[in-house]
Design an enzyme around this catalytic site. Structure first.
Site, PDB file in Angstrom:
ATOM      1  N   HIS A 206       0.843  -1.200   0.000  1.00  0.00           N
ATOM      2  CA  HIS A 206       0.000   0.000   0.000  1.00  0.00           C
ATOM      3  C   HIS A 206       0.877   1.248   0.000  1.00  0.00           C
ATOM      4  O   HIS A 206       1.831   1.349   0.763  1.00  0.00           O
ATOM      5  CB  HIS A 206      -0.885   0.004   1.249  1.00  0.00           C
ATOM      6  CG  HIS A 206      -1.742   1.233   1.345  1.00  0.00           C
ATOM      7  ND1 HIS A 206      -2.938   1.346   0.670  1.00  0.00           N
ATOM      8  CD2 HIS A 206      -1.556   2.406   1.997  1.00  0.00           C
ATOM      9  CE1 HIS A 206      -3.458   2.534   0.913  1.00  0.00           C
ATOM     10  NE2 HIS A 206      -2.636   3.200   1.709  1.00  0.00           N
TER      11      HIS A 206
ATOM     12  N   ARG B 277     -13.955  14.091   7.818  1.00  0.00           N
ATOM     13  CA  ARG B 277     -12.621  14.683   8.023  1.00  0.00           C
ATOM     14  C   ARG B 277     -12.289  15.635   6.883  1.00  0.00           C
ATOM     15  O   ARG B 277     -11.739  16.716   7.099  1.00  0.00           O
ATOM     16  CB  ARG B 277     -11.558  13.578   8.112  1.00  0.00           C
ATOM     17  CG  ARG B 277     -11.595  12.826   9.444  1.00  0.00           C
ATOM     18  CD  ARG B 277     -10.750  11.559   9.378  1.00  0.00           C
ATOM     19  NE  ARG B 277      -9.355  11.833   9.079  1.00  0.00           N
ATOM     20  CZ  ARG B 277      -8.539  10.967   8.477  1.00  0.00           C
ATOM     21  NH1 ARG B 277      -8.975   9.777   8.104  1.00  0.00           N
ATOM     22  NH2 ARG B 277      -7.292  11.284   8.250  1.00  0.00           N
TER      23      ARG B 277
ATOM     24  N   ASP C  97     -15.046   3.959   7.991  1.00  0.00           N
ATOM     25  CA  ASP C  97     -13.982   4.821   7.445  1.00  0.00           C
ATOM     26  C   ASP C  97     -14.537   5.729   6.355  1.00  0.00           C
ATOM     27  O   ASP C  97     -14.168   6.907   6.275  1.00  0.00           O
ATOM     28  CB  ASP C  97     -12.826   3.981   6.895  1.00  0.00           C
ATOM     29  CG  ASP C  97     -11.774   4.873   6.257  1.00  0.00           C
ATOM     30  OD1 ASP C  97     -11.170   5.676   6.994  1.00  0.00           O
ATOM     31  OD2 ASP C  97     -11.583   4.803   5.029  1.00  0.00           O
TER      32      ASP C  97
ATOM     33  N   LYS D 124      -8.638  -0.525   6.681  1.00  0.00           N
ATOM     34  CA  LYS D 124      -8.938  -1.082   5.355  1.00  0.00           C
ATOM     35  C   LYS D 124      -7.954  -2.209   5.017  1.00  0.00           C
ATOM     36  O   LYS D 124      -8.325  -3.223   4.441  1.00  0.00           O
ATOM     37  CB  LYS D 124      -8.872   0.020   4.295  1.00  0.00           C
ATOM     38  CG  LYS D 124     -10.086   0.949   4.379  1.00  0.00           C
ATOM     39  CD  LYS D 124     -10.006   2.106   3.412  1.00  0.00           C
ATOM     40  CE  LYS D 124      -8.982   3.121   3.829  1.00  0.00           C
ATOM     41  NZ  LYS D 124      -9.118   4.456   3.358  1.00  0.00           N
TER      42      LYS D 124
ATOM     43  N   SER E 246      -7.413   4.940   9.614  1.00  0.00           N
ATOM     44  CA  SER E 246      -8.149   4.894   8.348  1.00  0.00           C
ATOM     45  C   SER E 246      -7.497   3.889   7.387  1.00  0.00           C
ATOM     46  O   SER E 246      -8.164   3.019   6.824  1.00  0.00           O
ATOM     47  CB  SER E 246      -8.166   6.298   7.734  1.00  0.00           C
ATOM     48  OG  SER E 246      -8.592   6.267   6.408  1.00  0.00           O
TER      49      SER E 246
HETATM   50  N1  URA Z   1      -5.647   7.542   2.897  1.00  0.00           N
HETATM   51  C1  URA Z   1      -6.647   6.987   3.613  1.00  0.00           C
HETATM   52  O1  URA Z   1      -7.224   5.966   3.235  1.00  0.00           O
HETATM   53  N2  URA Z   1      -6.998   7.595   4.762  1.00  0.00           N
HETATM   54  C2  URA Z   1      -6.401   8.715   5.230  1.00  0.00           C
HETATM   55  O2  URA Z   1      -6.764   9.192   6.281  1.00  0.00           O
HETATM   56  C3  URA Z   1      -5.364   9.279   4.467  1.00  0.00           C
HETATM   57  C4  URA Z   1      -5.008   8.658   3.294  1.00  0.00           C
END
Ligand code: URA
Length: 424
Positions: A80, A166, A159, A185, A181
């Site tokens: 990622h 946010r 999220d 995932k 966050s």
């Molecule tokens: N990418 C995400 O999935 N979440 C964040 O808070 C920042 C970048």
């Protein structure tokens, strides 16, 4: 439990229990806590932070708000990146790692703003689908070792809701919130080995290297605490990665690397990330893994993995051998050097904003990007250009007046005029 008590505790830097965090995330996701109260808590986190055990509890609560991906495959790996300009590493690292025997199961998002998403890039290949069933995803993974699907609606709904809030309340740039966050995932995607590429610099979320290092260390500890083999590396996003920015242009550059036609910083980063994944998955020591990664590309095996994955995902795999099958822009414009110049820097963020003007990104999640749009940058810091040389070329099918783009693109370049010895 009471959300006002929870807001007050975080406002006073008093720790929350796991039960309080679980209750808050569940209630907010189900609509039991209004946006204004959740936003107040998020702002308190931005100002005061969270402890590591609170961050872990938040990560778990967000992961458990939806489904977890269960694949009938003994070991999967995931890589990622926290996002940047011109970051097409997944399209190279995924096939290269698969060619070395790993099973790279990737769930990705679409881009928002100027950071392009892997799904958008892949969908610039005609016919390619990323909305695959779990069974189809598993079948492709078992056949080629590499597949990318789009994030399902049922993965981490908490999220999705919290991130939107946010974005609207200036509470994105908090290390524990970003960590929870991303990691929620990643944990829901459930890979056994997880490599995190945390970017820092002008084109990244983390503008300062120190912050990126803190985020990387925290994400690595959270991943390990959740029982994953997890490693985080910090890489530079001050300068765009590679030469091409924009969906189809980035696929083109990834294919040029996989075809063995191009080397440089992007190739070096991709072989390094592949080696890190191989090492994490127990395939050997770092030097041996680096050699395996390079050979996966030079032998054409990585390109073959990509070709077969594209075909199995319904895409036109002939694109691997004929780059002209990628979407091409109807309009283009060359930005040329007005004098002899030394390039001092190429600012990622400005390049990202320029590509947005060309139609390559999304301002809102409903926007449809122009797959052919983007920029090819012809210089990197340290290069000397002569007057008349191309600094960069803009491509777009939706924009034909390049005046604003040219100003913005030029703003990305800091150079020293060689004749006058002055800098701009
Ligand atoms: N990418 C995400 O999935 N979440 C964040 O808070 C920042 C970048």
């Amino acid at each position: 439990m009471n959300i006002v008590d929870i807001i007050n505790k975080t406002k006073r830097s008093l720790p929350l229990s796991d039960a309080e965090i679980n209750w808050m995330v569940k209630s907010f996701t189900e609509g039991g806590i209004p946006d204004y109260q959740m936003a107040a808590w998020l702002m308190a986190v931005c100002l005061n932070g969270l402890t590591e055990s609170e961050t872990l509890a938040l990560t778990y609560a967000m992961r458990d708000s939806g489904d977890t991906l269960e694949l009938d495959i003994p070991m999967t790996v995931d890589k990622h990146s926290t996002g940047g300009i011109g970051d097409k590493t997944t399209l190279i690292v995924g096939p290269a790692a698969a060619a070395c025997g790993l099973c790279v199961a990737k769930m990705s998002g679409r881009g928002l703003g100027f950071t392009g998403g892997t799904i958008d890039k892949l969908e610039s290949i005609r016919g390619l689908r990323t909305d695959l069933s779990t069974d189809k995803f598993t079948e492709i993974l078992k056949t080629t070792g590499f597949s990318v699907i789009s994030q399902s609606e049922t993965l981490c709904p908490a999220d999705k809701k919290i991130y939107a809030l946010r974005n609207a309340t200036g509470t994105v740039d908090s290390i524990p919130l970003i960590c929870a966050s991303i990691m929620s995932k990643k944990l829901a995607t459930n890979a056994d080995c997880l490599l995190l590429d945390v970017k820092w610099g002008s084109g990244a979320f983390m503008k300062k290297r120190d912050d990126a290092e803190r985020l990387a260390a925290l994400m690595e500890r959270i991943g390990k605490a959740a029982g994953k083999k997890c490693r985080a590396v910090v890489t530079d996003m001050n300068t765009p990665l590679g030469d091409n920015v924009g969906n189809a242009l980035e696929v083109k550059e990834a294919l040029e690397i996989l075809r063995g036609e191009k080397k440089g910083a992007l190739y070096d980063l991709c072989t390094e990330l592949t080696a890190q994944l191989l090492e994490l998955a127990g395939k050997g020591e770092h030097d041996a893994c680096l050699k395996m990664a390079a050979q996966a590309i030079s032998s054409g095996k990585a390109l073959d993995v990509f070709r077969r994955t594209i075909a199995l995902q319904g895409g036109d795999a002939r694109v691997c051998d004929d780059l002209s099958l990628l979407p091409a822009a109807s309009n283009s414009y060359r930005l040329r050097a007005v004098c002899d110049m030394e390039i001092l820097s190429v600012n990622s963020e400005e390049i990202g904003m320029t590509s947005l003007l060309l139609g390559a990104g999304r301002l809102t999640s409903d926007d449809i990007p122009d797959m052919s749009a983007g920029i090819v940058i012809n210089c990197k810091p340290g290069d000397i250009l002569s007057a008349g040389d191309t600094i960069m070329t803009f491509y777009s099918s939706v924009c034909s007046d390049f005046t604003e783009t040219a100003f913005r693109g030029l703003n990305a370049i800091r150079f020293r005029s060689i004749e006058e010895g002055s800098s701009e």
